[in-house]
Design a protein around this motif. Structure first.
Motif, PDB file in Angstrom:
ATOM      1  N   GLU A  76       0.860  -1.194   0.000  1.00  0.00           N
ATOM      2  CA  GLU A  76       0.000   0.000   0.000  1.00  0.00           C
ATOM      3  C   GLU A  76       0.884   1.227   0.000  1.00  0.00           C
ATOM      4  OE1 GLU A  76      -1.936   0.515   3.860  1.00  0.00           O
ATOM      5  OE2 GLU A  76      -0.723  -1.188   4.555  1.00  0.00           O
ATOM      6  N   GLU A  77       0.273   2.375  -0.147  1.00  0.00           N
ATOM      7  CA  GLU A  77       1.001   3.649  -0.162  1.00  0.00           C
ATOM      8  C   GLU A  77       1.336   4.054   1.266  1.00  0.00           C
ATOM      9  OE1 GLU A  77      -0.886   7.557  -1.204  1.00  0.00           O
ATOM     10  OE2 GLU A  77       0.306   7.278  -3.015  1.00  0.00           O
ATOM     11  N   LEU A  78       2.625   4.365   1.493  1.00  0.00           N
ATOM     12  CA  LEU A  78       3.089   4.788   2.796  1.00  0.00           C
ATOM     13  C   LEU A  78       3.528   6.242   2.737  1.00  0.00           C
ATOM     14  CD1 LEU A  78       5.232   1.688   3.877  1.00  0.00           C
ATOM     15  CD2 LEU A  78       2.809   2.138   4.314  1.00  0.00           C
ATOM     16  N   ILE A  79       3.445   6.931   3.875  1.00  0.00           N
ATOM     17  CA  ILE A  79       3.859   8.329   3.984  1.00  0.00           C
ATOM     18  C   ILE A  79       5.182   8.355   4.746  1.00  0.00           C
ATOM     19  CG2 ILE A  79       3.250  10.621   4.772  1.00  0.00           C
ATOM     20  CD1 ILE A  79       1.413   9.503   2.603  1.00  0.00           C
ATOM     21  N   VAL A  80       6.266   8.812   4.061  1.00  0.00           N
ATOM     22  CA  VAL A  80       7.580   8.934   4.688  1.00  0.00           C
ATOM     23  C   VAL A  80       7.686  10.323   5.292  1.00  0.00           C
ATOM     24  CG1 VAL A  80      10.070   8.893   4.329  1.00  0.00           C
ATOM     25  CG2 VAL A  80       8.609   7.281   3.112  1.00  0.00           C
ATOM     26  N   GLU A  81       7.781  10.399   6.603  1.00  0.00           N
ATOM     27  CA  GLU A  81       7.863  11.675   7.300  1.00  0.00           C
ATOM     28  C   GLU A  81       9.282  12.217   7.334  1.00  0.00           C
ATOM     29  OE1 GLU A  81       5.457  13.394   8.393  1.00  0.00           O
ATOM     30  OE2 GLU A  81       3.755  12.016   8.363  1.00  0.00           O
ATOM     31  N   ASP A  82      10.260  11.375   7.414  1.00  0.00           N
ATOM     32  CA  ASP A  82      11.634  11.853   7.503  1.00  0.00           C
ATOM     33  C   ASP A  82      12.570  10.691   7.193  1.00  0.00           C
ATOM     34  OD1 ASP A  82      13.800  13.447   7.869  1.00  0.00           O
ATOM     35  OD2 ASP A  82      13.812  13.291  10.059  1.00  0.00           O
ATOM     36  N   VAL A  83      13.750  11.073   6.626  1.00  0.00           N
ATOM     37  CA  VAL A  83      14.820  10.124   6.372  1.00  0.00           C
ATOM     38  C   VAL A  83      16.097  10.709   6.953  1.00  0.00           C
ATOM     39  CG1 VAL A  83      16.100   8.794   4.661  1.00  0.00           C
ATOM     40  CG2 VAL A  83      13.698   9.325   4.259  1.00  0.00           C
ATOM     41  N   ALA A  84      16.769   9.953   7.783  1.00  0.00           N
ATOM     42  CA  ALA A  84      17.967  10.470   8.434  1.00  0.00           C
ATOM     43  C   ALA A  84      18.987   9.351   8.542  1.00  0.00           C
ATOM     44  CB  ALA A  84      17.636  11.016   9.827  1.00  0.00           C
ATOM     45  N   VAL A  85      20.241   9.821   8.776  1.00  0.00           N
ATOM     46  CA  VAL A  85      21.348   8.898   8.999  1.00  0.00           C
ATOM     47  C   VAL A  85      21.733   8.980  10.470  1.00  0.00           C
ATOM     48  CG1 VAL A  85      23.768   8.397   8.519  1.00  0.00           C
ATOM     49  CG2 VAL A  85      22.209   8.914   6.656  1.00  0.00           C
ATOM     50  N   GLU A  86      21.764   7.847  11.120  1.00  0.00           N
ATOM     51  CA  GLU A  86      22.148   7.777  12.520  1.00  0.00           C
ATOM     52  C   GLU A  86      23.533   7.172  12.621  1.00  0.00           C
ATOM     53  OE1 GLU A  86      19.237   5.450  14.441  1.00  0.00           O
ATOM     54  OE2 GLU A  86      17.627   6.943  14.273  1.00  0.00           O
ATOM     55  N   VAL A  87      24.418   7.924  13.300  1.00  0.00           N
ATOM     56  CA  VAL A  87      25.783   7.435  13.501  1.00  0.00           C
ATOM     57  C   VAL A  87      25.755   6.461  14.686  1.00  0.00           C
ATOM     58  CG1 VAL A  87      28.175   8.044  13.983  1.00  0.00           C
ATOM     59  CG2 VAL A  87      26.753   9.550  12.570  1.00  0.00           C
ATOM     60  N   ILE A  88      26.102   5.247  14.376  1.00  0.00           N
ATOM     61  CA  ILE A  88      26.083   4.220  15.427  1.00  0.00           C
ATOM     62  C   ILE A  88      27.419   4.130  16.131  1.00  0.00           C
ATOM     63  CG2 ILE A  88      25.714   1.758  15.860  1.00  0.00           C
ATOM     64  CD1 ILE A  88      23.887   1.707  13.457  1.00  0.00           C
ATOM     65  N   GLY A  89      28.499   4.237  15.384  1.00  0.00           N
ATOM     66  CA  GLY A  89      29.812   4.134  15.999  1.00  0.00           C
ATOM     67  C   GLY A  89      30.884   4.606  15.058  1.00  0.00           C
ATOM     68  N   VAL A  90      31.969   5.171  15.630  1.00  0.00           N
ATOM     69  CA  VAL A  90      33.138   5.607  14.873  1.00  0.00           C
ATOM     70  C   VAL A  90      34.336   4.830  15.380  1.00  0.00           C
ATOM     71  CG1 VAL A  90      32.235   7.896  14.341  1.00  0.00           C
ATOM     72  CG2 VAL A  90      33.486   7.539  16.461  1.00  0.00           C
ATOM     73  N   HIS A  91      35.269   4.558  14.484  1.00  0.00           N
ATOM     74  CA  HIS A  91      36.447   3.783  14.819  1.00  0.00           C
ATOM     75  C   HIS A  91      37.654   4.409  14.146  1.00  0.00           C
ATOM     76  CE1 HIS A  91      33.556   0.680  16.055  1.00  0.00           C
ATOM     77  NE2 HIS A  91      32.951   0.906  14.889  1.00  0.00           N
ATOM     78  N   GLY A  92      38.735   4.564  14.868  1.00  0.00           N
ATOM     79  CA  GLY A  92      39.967   5.080  14.258  1.00  0.00           C
ATOM     80  C   GLY A  92      40.304   6.491  14.676  1.00  0.00           C
ATOM     81  N   GLY A  93      39.722   7.045  15.730  1.00  0.00           N
ATOM     82  CA  GLY A  93      40.089   8.373  16.241  1.00  0.00           C
ATOM     83  C   GLY A  93      39.645   9.499  15.348  1.00  0.00           C
ATOM     84  N   ILE A  94      38.374   9.573  15.014  1.00  0.00           N
ATOM     85  CA  ILE A  94      37.845  10.641  14.168  1.00  0.00           C
ATOM     86  C   ILE A  94      36.643  11.264  14.847  1.00  0.00           C
ATOM     87  CG2 ILE A  94      38.654   9.543  12.041  1.00  0.00           C
ATOM     88  CD1 ILE A  94      35.790   8.606  11.573  1.00  0.00           C
ATOM     89  N   VAL A  95      36.303  12.429  14.352  1.00  0.00           N
ATOM     90  CA  VAL A  95      35.081  13.141  14.734  1.00  0.00           C
ATOM     91  C   VAL A  95      34.228  13.239  13.497  1.00  0.00           C
ATOM     92  CG1 VAL A  95      34.108  15.302  15.601  1.00  0.00           C
ATOM     93  CG2 VAL A  95      36.199  14.389  16.594  1.00  0.00           C
ATOM     94  N   CYS A  96      32.927  12.942  13.656  1.00  0.00           N
ATOM     95  CA  CYS A  96      32.052  12.835  12.489  1.00  0.00           C
ATOM     96  C   CYS A  96      30.849  13.730  12.689  1.00  0.00           C
ATOM     97  CB  CYS A  96      31.627  11.381  12.289  1.00  0.00           C
ATOM     98  SG  CYS A  96      30.402  11.173  10.984  1.00  0.00           S
ATOM     99  N   SER A  97      30.378  14.297  11.589  1.00  0.00           N
ATOM    100  CA  SER A  97      29.125  15.075  11.579  1.00  0.00           C
ATOM    101  C   SER A  97      28.431  14.816  10.261  1.00  0.00           C
ATOM    102  CB  SER A  97      29.410  16.575  11.767  1.00  0.00           C
ATOM    103  OG  SER A  97      30.183  17.074  10.678  1.00  0.00           O
ATOM    104  N   THR A  98      27.083  14.823  10.307  1.00  0.00           N
ATOM    105  CA  THR A  98      26.297  14.553   9.100  1.00  0.00           C
ATOM    106  C   THR A  98      25.317  15.694   8.882  1.00  0.00           C
ATOM    107  OG1 THR A  98      24.609  13.350  10.317  1.00  0.00           O
ATOM    108  CG2 THR A  98      26.471  12.072   9.508  1.00  0.00           C
ATOM    109  N   THR A  99      25.064  15.974   7.614  1.00  0.00           N
ATOM    110  CA  THR A  99      24.063  16.978   7.209  1.00  0.00           C
ATOM    111  C   THR A  99      23.250  16.407   6.071  1.00  0.00           C
ATOM    112  OG1 THR A  99      25.628  18.008   5.687  1.00  0.00           O
ATOM    113  CG2 THR A  99      25.499  18.916   7.926  1.00  0.00           C
ATOM    114  N   LYS A 100      22.033  16.906   5.970  1.00  0.00           N
ATOM    115  CA  LYS A 100      21.135  16.452   4.911  1.00  0.00           C
ATOM    116  C   LYS A 100      20.871  17.626   3.972  1.00  0.00           C
ATOM    117  CE  LYS A 100      16.984  15.488   6.107  1.00  0.00           C
ATOM    118  NZ  LYS A 100      15.788  14.790   6.657  1.00  0.00           N
TER     119      LYS A 100
END
Length: 1211
Positions: free
Chosen positions: A999-1023
């Motif tokens: 059936e037809e669904l309504i997508v309210e939002d799509v986002a990226v969730e940072v679960i974990g970082v490895h290797g000594g970095i700092v991460c930020s995401t933008t849409k």
């Protein structure tokens, strides 16, 4: 083989005397002129000596079975353990005082003490042989004499002790030589210390051999010290194995000596001629019999059974010939001696034949001897119609049975024991063999012996009273008459065979019982049940004759219960066993057995006894010594009862809540003159959901109960007795001879399932005894009958009329799900609304059972809504339950034609799966609370993922400048988790997600969730792009795209390690319905590689704002390493565009730096992709071509990078 001297019947094996290992005194003192072997050296005392003594005793073959299989092993000798002294029997008899010679020239000839030529011997003057001669060679004269000595290792005493040892050995040798026997001397030396510590051992042993004349291989053995248990056993085996051939030669020499004497044909002169009466010396034929017997015995010593049987046959024929036994008068004591010798010849012939496997020949030989002796007894003796002859017949049969057991034939010892053996192969082909000529197992012979013992008793009971008087109470003439009338060969005289009252004599019953028990044991091994039961009855009767009532009862009670004659219809035998058991039980005071037997004997198939009461209530009248009240329980398989029963359901099927008609038919086949039997209680047991039916006796309807067929309709009520539920009723339970009673019941059906009538129990409870008879309902080939009240009957055409299939009551409670979604998805809570509708005519008390079936089943939550007749709000809250399965959740009272709604709440599921939702509503109508009714339904619940996605992770140009290696400065410790001082990089994550929903669904939002970082970095995401307000409608199978910028930066500039990033795509959606809740579906993203110390090349594109259609193509080379790198740059021209810039150049980069080269492209086309752009970046040192990573406005195909040229209207 009792009655015969043991030495006559024992199997002969070589005798071995072992001296010096035991401190016993050896042979007792004998006064028969024997020769004494003495020794001054004490016996050996050590652990090795004890072990050797034990091994010698274990090697004794005296108890082995009489077959070549057993005697072919290690045990070959009859071992006799003595101390140091031993007495050999004298070879010559002592001369009587009356025959002392007056001068040396007239000295008489001396013979063996056991010879018929010696006046002082038991055989003088005409005896044949005596068992003492066999005892002499088997128990007194050894074939080998082994002497054990201690072999010292003391250097100071060795010479002295060796001289004593040599002297002792020579003395024994001289004694053996003077005795006249050819017994071989063997010396065994046990050392005290190690041979290594005594190097002169060999020299000393050689000295002993030299002065004693012992053979080092066969006569002198040496055992080193500290020998193991295995070595000690091997030492004993070595000795016995070495000397065995020499022992065989010893007995062969004795055979040769006897054969030479037989071949002479001359009778030696006696020491003194016989002078008593008409006595005369033994004839030449008697001497031949004597020699043949000796030759056979010596052959047995050598285990040469073929030679032994030939000698025995020759001696047997000579003994029964016209010149030996025929010439002996029956009143002469030599007559019984000759008969005994004939039996011994036959026994030894039988043993030899069985030893050689000639079983049929052995049976024929057994029969031949019996027939020959019968002929002699009839012609020359007292005849074969005396108790003495029957005693001999019983003994002869017992001899055969015991010999078969002693021979230990394999076919009779295996698990599947044979009853008889097939004829041996030596029987000529075509020769007719009778059944009784086959060798049967020992039980057959013991049974035959018991028959002769019974006949012996009968003949003994027929002895006249005047012949039963003990000696001293009868005149001499009467005693002489008895001597000529009765055969007392191997049996007592008449006054002991059947003594007068007050005197002791033969217990014939004990002899018969012993023989029967032996036969029963053999028949039981072979499962011959009929013979076992026959012999058990005979044994019980003999015990009753002894008035041993306990033993008789012990035999008869299990026989009466388990005998096969009852199943086979042998009623006369069943009756005989029953009366025997009843008589024994009355005498012993066993009231239970009396009642049990009386119950069976009332059946009309047994003989009618006019003087018996045939009343079960009077069974215990004749018992005076009963101690306790009997409690008797009988089953149908144990007795042939006069009461029989059958049970039938009128219909093959029934439904829950309905009444089921059934009938119990009880028939009496009692003897017509027997008293009516009143049953206290009748109980019918069922298998399944039906309660037992109990009918108790109640008087009433006496006139109606007189007919041959009586119909009773029993009303049943529910009752509880001793914690057991049952259906109880009352009826007249008096059964008259030949009467048939029909009991009809109407039982309500409470539960569904299969019901089978198993058994009915008839109980009699009285002051004197308690009785219960259990009748099992069995299937029959005859059709069952359904009886009517007026005697009418109809046949029930069913295979099993006592079985009933109870079907569930058709439920009118409807179950249905309402408001179901077309499809359920992961990560959303699932609510199933179940409507329970009562379409019954009355109210119902209902409960609900909800279950999820499948793998990884979550916990359910059941919420009962408030219906028209539901409970209060407080009770409703208590119905909110959580469990994997919800059994018996109460729904309360549901009124007729109303419904109640139940919500089944399933928590969000993370993975797609398929479950089965099973619903069962159990309820009872308020009008019938004891009848459970159920309605079931099930539904398949499929849960799928609403979205699936794929991903593209590509690099982007980070616009921030890179830090300089020469001016960079970092603090010692970072202030927060967000502080970063290393190189920064930018990436683009492109997610293309497709809807798998129906059936037809309504997508309210799509986002990226940072679960974990490895290797000594700092991460930020933008849409870069937001979802429009109100949501994005995503149809089934449609594909949407979302991009996310990801910026990463190393915390330290010195960190050159690889860094990775774990993220997830979170899609918030809802169904396209008013008030639908928002659900978040999380999709996994593969691990992203976001940092590396390797150089990389980025290509960016921009459009000139001053020159139309001019495209700036920038190539940025990054060097994040600590090395100076040199790159070669080559730009190839293309027909689709013109460019300006370096065509070929070299570019050098310092560590932690990047540099951009710009090319200006002028395309020749519009609104299309141009390329491929052949720009090659090559590391001069490693000769490695670096791949150019495109960014926005570009794409890569298999030939290179393509750049998008906008159309004219877009510029």
């Amino acid at each position: 083989m009792d009655g015969y001297p043991p030495a006559y019947v024992a199997h002969n094996i070589p005798l071995l005397v072992v001296s010096g290992l035991d401190r016993s005194d050896g042979e007792p003192e004998r006064t028969d002129g024997g020769i004494r072997i003495t020794s001054e050296i004490p016996p050996v005392e050590s652990g090795d000596a004890e072990a050797l003594l034990r091994h010698f005793r274990d090697s004794d073959a005296g108890n082995l079975a009489w077959n070549g299989r057993e005697h072919s092993g290690r045990n070959k000798f009859r071992v006799k353990i003595i101390g140091r002294d031993y007495v050999l029997p004298g070879r010559a008899a002592q001369l009587p005082a009356s025959l002392q010679p007056t001068s040396p020239t007239t000295r008489p000839v001396l013979h063996s003490p056991l010879s018929p030529l010696s006046p002082e011997g038991p055989l003088f003057p005409d005896g044949l042989i005596t068992s003492t001669w066999i005892e002499k060679h088997q128990d007194r004269v050894p074939s080998t004499y082994i002497a054990f000595y201690t072999f010292t290792a003391d250097q100071n005493l060795s010479t002295k002790l060796d001289n004593q040892l040599k002297s002792d050995i020579n003395n024994i040798k001289d004694t053996l030589s003077q005795s006249g026997y050819k017994t071989r001397l063997v010396v065994a030396l046990l050392s005290e210390e190690s041979v290594v510590q005594s190097p002169d051992v060999e020299e000393r042993l050689a000295n002993i051999r030299k002065h004693t004349g012992l053979d080092s291989k066969t006569s002198l053995f040496f055992l080193p010290p500290q020998s193991s248990a295995v070595e000690l056993q091997a030492f004993v085996e070595t000795i016995t194995t070495t000397i065995y051939p020499l022992c065989i030669e010893y007995y062969r020499d004795l055979s040769k000596h006897a054969r030479r004497k037989r071949s002479r044909g001359v009778i030696p002169p006696p020491t003194a001629p016989p002078t008593s009466g008409t006595s005369q010396t033994l004839s030449s034929q008697g001497w031949n019999v004597r020699y043949d017997f000796k030759l056979g015995v010596f052959a047995e010593f050598r285990q040469e059974m073929d030679a032994a049987v030939r000698s025995y046959e020759s001696g047997y024929e000579g003994l029964l010939g016209p010149d030996v036994l025929e010439v002996i008068a029956s009143w002469n004591p030599r007559w019984n001696e000759a008969r005994l010798l004939a039996d011994i010849f036959a026994i030894r012939i039988l043993r030899c034949l069985l030893w050689n496997g000639n079983s049929t020949a052995a049976v024929r030989r057994w029969q031949l001897h019996r027939d020959k002796i019968r002929d002699f007894v009839d012609r020359r003796g007292k005849g074969s119609s005396t108790y003495g002859w029957e005693a001999w017949e019983a003994r002869w049969a017992t001899v055969m049975g015991e010999m078969i057991k002693k021979v230990s034939i394999n076919e009779f010892r295996s698990n599947t024991s044979a009853i008889y053996l097939s004829p041996e192969k030596s029987i000529a082909i075509g020769e007719r063999t009778q059944a009784w000529e086959l060798l049967h197992h020992p039980g057959y012979w013991f049974y035959s012996a018991s028959k002769h013992l019974i006949t012996r008793r009968n003949l003994a009971l027929a002895i006249p009273e005047e012949d039963r008087s003990p000696p001293g109470s009868s005149p001499a003439s009467a005693i002489a008459s008895k001597a000529y009338t009765y055969d007392i060969y191997l049996c007592p005289e008449p006054h002991e065979e059947n003594p007068l009252p007050g005197y002791e004599g033969v217990d014939h019953c004990a002899l018969i019982i012993d023989s029967l028990n032996k036969a029963i044991a053999e028949f039981e091994l072979r499962g011959q049940s009929r013979l076992i039961q026959e012999l058990q009855l005979l044994s019980a009767k003999e015990s009753m004759k002894q008035e041993s009532w306990k033993d008789a009862l012990r035999i008869l009670r299990p026989l009466w219960q388990n005998m096969t004659y009852r199943k086979e219809g042998w009623w006369d035998i069943v009756e005989e066993v029953g009366w025997a058991l009843r008589n024994a039980a009355i005498r012993f005071g066993d009231g239970g057995s009396v009642v049990a037997v009386d119950w069976e004997l009332m059946n009309k198939c047994f003989t009618h006894h006019p003087k018996w009461h045939y009343d079960i209530t009077k069974s215990l009248d004749s018992i005076t010594n009963m101690k306790t009240k009997p409690v008797v329980v009988l089953h149908e398989s144990e007795v042939h009862s006069f009461l029989s029963a059958s049970f039938a359901f009128e219909h093959a099927e029934g439904k829950v809540g309905e009444a089921c008609p059934s009938q119990l038919t009880v028939s009496s086949s009692a003897i017509s003159t027997s008293a009516p039997v009143t049953i206290s209680e009748l109980r019918i047991e069922f298998e399944g959901s039906m309660k037992p039916i109990v009918v108790r006796h109640s008087t009433g309807g006496e006139v109606q109960s007189q007919g041959p067929v009586v119909f009773n309709e029993v009303c049943l009520v529910d009752a509880v007795r001793e914690g057991r539920h049952s259906q109880t009723g009352e009826a007249d339970l008096t059964f008259r001879p030949g009467q048939r009673r029909i009991f009809e019941f109407n039982s309500p059906l409470r539960e569904d399932g299969d019901v089978n009538a198993i058994s009915t129990s008839f109980s009699i409870i009285s002051d004197r005894f308690d009785f219960e008879y259990v009748h099992i309902f069995e299937r029959t080939t005859c059709p069952d009958i359904w009886w009517g009240q007026q005697g009418m009957k109809k046949r029930i055409a069913r295979a099993n009329a006592s079985a009933l299939a109870v079907l569930p009551k058709p439920p009118k409670m409807e179950l249905r799900f309402v408001g179901l979604e077309g499809q359920y998805y992961t990560n959303e809570p699932i609510t199933l609304r179940l409507e329970v509708l009562n379409e019954e005519e009355v109210d119902a008390i209902a409960s609900l059972d909800a279950r999820l079936r499948g793998e990884g089943v979550p916990a359910l939550t059941l919420k009962v809504a408030k219906g028209p007749s539901a409970a209060s709000e407080e009770d409703e809250k208590s119905n909110l339950l959580a469990s994997t399965s919800l059994p018996s959740t109460p729904l309360g009272r549901i009124a007729s034609a109303t419904s109640n709604t139940v919500e089944i709440l399933i928590p969000p599921l993370d993975l797609p799966t398929v479950y089965e939702v099973a619903i069962k509503a159990s309820y009872s109508l308020v009008s019938d609370m004891e009848t459970p009714i159920s309605r079931s339904m099930s539904m398949q619940l499929e849960v799928i993922n609403p979205f699936e996605a794929n991903y593209d992770f590509s690099p982007r140009m980070h616009l921030d400048p890179w830090p300089s290696l020469f001016t960079h400065d970092e603090p010692g410790n970072y202030g927060s988790d967000h502080d970063a001082y290393g190189l920064g990089q930018k990436w683009c994550l492109t997610a293309r997600y497709a809807s798998f929903a129906t059936e037809e669904l309504i997508v309210e939002d799509v986002a990226v969730e940072v679960i974990g970082v490895h290797g000594g970095i700092v991460c930020s995401t933008t849409k870069p792009m937001e979802v429009p307000a109100g949501g994005l409608k995503v149809g089934p199978r449609s594909l949407e795209e979302a991009q996310f910028d990801i910026c990463t930066q190393k915390r330290s500039l010195d960190d050159r390690g690889t860094a990775t990033l774990d993220v997830a795509l979170a899609i918030k959606w809802r169904r396209n319905a008013e008030g639908a809740p928002v659900t978040t579906s999380t999709l996994a993203v593969p691990r992203l590689l976001v940092s590396s110390s390797e150089p990389r090349v980025l290509a960016t594109v921009s459009y000139s704002s001053r020159i139309p259609f001019m495209i700036h193509f920038d190539v940025t080379i990054e060097n994040p390493s600590n090395h100076f790198l040199t790159f070669g740059v080559t730009m190839e021209p293309s027909e689709k565009f013109a460019f300006s810039g370096v065509k070929q150049s070299t570019l050098q980069l310092v560590p932690l730096s990047r540099q951009t080269m710009r090319f200006r492209l002028l395309p020749s086309i519009r609104g299309d992709w141009i390329g491929p752009i052949q720009c090659v970046i090559k590391d001069r040192y490693f000769q490695k071509v670096l791949k150019i990573s495109p960014t926005e406005g570009m794409k890569v195909d298999k030939e290179g990078i393509l750049v998008w040229v906008p159309p004219d209207e877009d510029l």
